[in-house]
Scaffold this motif. Structure first.
Motif, short mmCIF file in Angstrom:
data_model
loop_
_atom_site.label_atom_id
_atom_site.label_comp_id
_atom_site.label_asym_id
_atom_site.label_seq_id
_atom_site.Cartn_x
_atom_site.Cartn_y
_atom_site.Cartn_z
N LEU A 255 1.23 4.10 -5.60
CA LEU A 255 1.08 4.63 -4.25
C LEU A 255 2.41 4.62 -3.51
CD1 LEU A 255 -2.30 3.07 -3.06
CD2 LEU A 255 -1.82 5.47 -3.50
N GLN A 256 3.16 3.52 -3.64
CA GLN A 256 4.45 3.42 -2.98
C GLN A 256 5.45 4.39 -3.57
OE1 GLN A 256 5.68 -0.63 -2.96
NE2 GLN A 256 4.15 -1.24 -1.42
N ALA A 257 5.39 4.63 -4.87
CA ALA A 257 6.31 5.55 -5.53
C ALA A 257 6.04 7.00 -5.12
CB ALA A 257 6.19 5.41 -7.04
N SER A 258 4.79 7.33 -4.86
CA SER A 258 4.44 8.70 -4.51
C SER A 258 4.78 9.03 -3.06
CB SER A 258 2.95 8.96 -4.76
OG SER A 258 2.17 8.15 -3.90
N GLU A 259 5.00 8.01 -2.23
CA GLU A 259 5.31 8.28 -0.82
C GLU A 259 6.73 8.66 -0.60
OE1 GLU A 259 4.14 4.85 1.35
OE2 GLU A 259 2.03 5.33 1.23
N ALA B 62 -0.32 -2.36 -10.22
CA ALA B 62 0.15 -1.08 -10.75
C ALA B 62 -0.30 0.08 -9.85
CB ALA B 62 -0.38 -0.88 -12.16
N GLU B 63 -1.52 0.02 -9.36
CA GLU B 63 -2.00 1.07 -8.46
C GLU B 63 -1.18 1.10 -7.17
OE1 GLU B 63 -6.13 0.75 -7.52
OE2 GLU B 63 -6.77 1.18 -9.58
N GLU B 64 -0.91 -0.07 -6.63
CA GLU B 64 -0.14 -0.14 -5.39
C GLU B 64 1.28 0.37 -5.61
OE1 GLU B 64 1.11 -3.60 -2.31
OE2 GLU B 64 -0.98 -3.55 -3.02
N GLU B 65 1.84 0.06 -6.77
CA GLU B 65 3.19 0.53 -7.11
C GLU B 65 3.21 2.05 -7.19
OE1 GLU B 65 5.70 -0.11 -11.00
OE2 GLU B 65 5.36 -2.03 -9.97
#
Length: 50
Positions: free
Chosen positions: A46-50, A41-44
């Motif tokens: 991070l990718q969504a915020s980029e 969930a954290e990685e998701e």
């Protein structure tokens, strides 16, 4: 005889423990299912915020 046996057992235990410390496992550290989900969930996020 019992004293000799007892001393030998103590010394053998010591050697066994020291050998066990030298041979560490190559197995990856266990990560629980909940922890894996949290990391995903954290990685998701991070990718969504980029």
């Amino acid at each position: 005889m019992n004293r000799k046996k007892k001393m030998n057992n103590i010394l053998k235990k010591k050697v066994k423990k020291s050998n066990a410390k030298l041979h560490t496992s190559n197995k990856p550290k266990y990560v629980s299912k909940a922890e894996r989900a949290r990391l995903a969930a954290e990685e998701e996020n991070l990718q969504a915020s980029e």
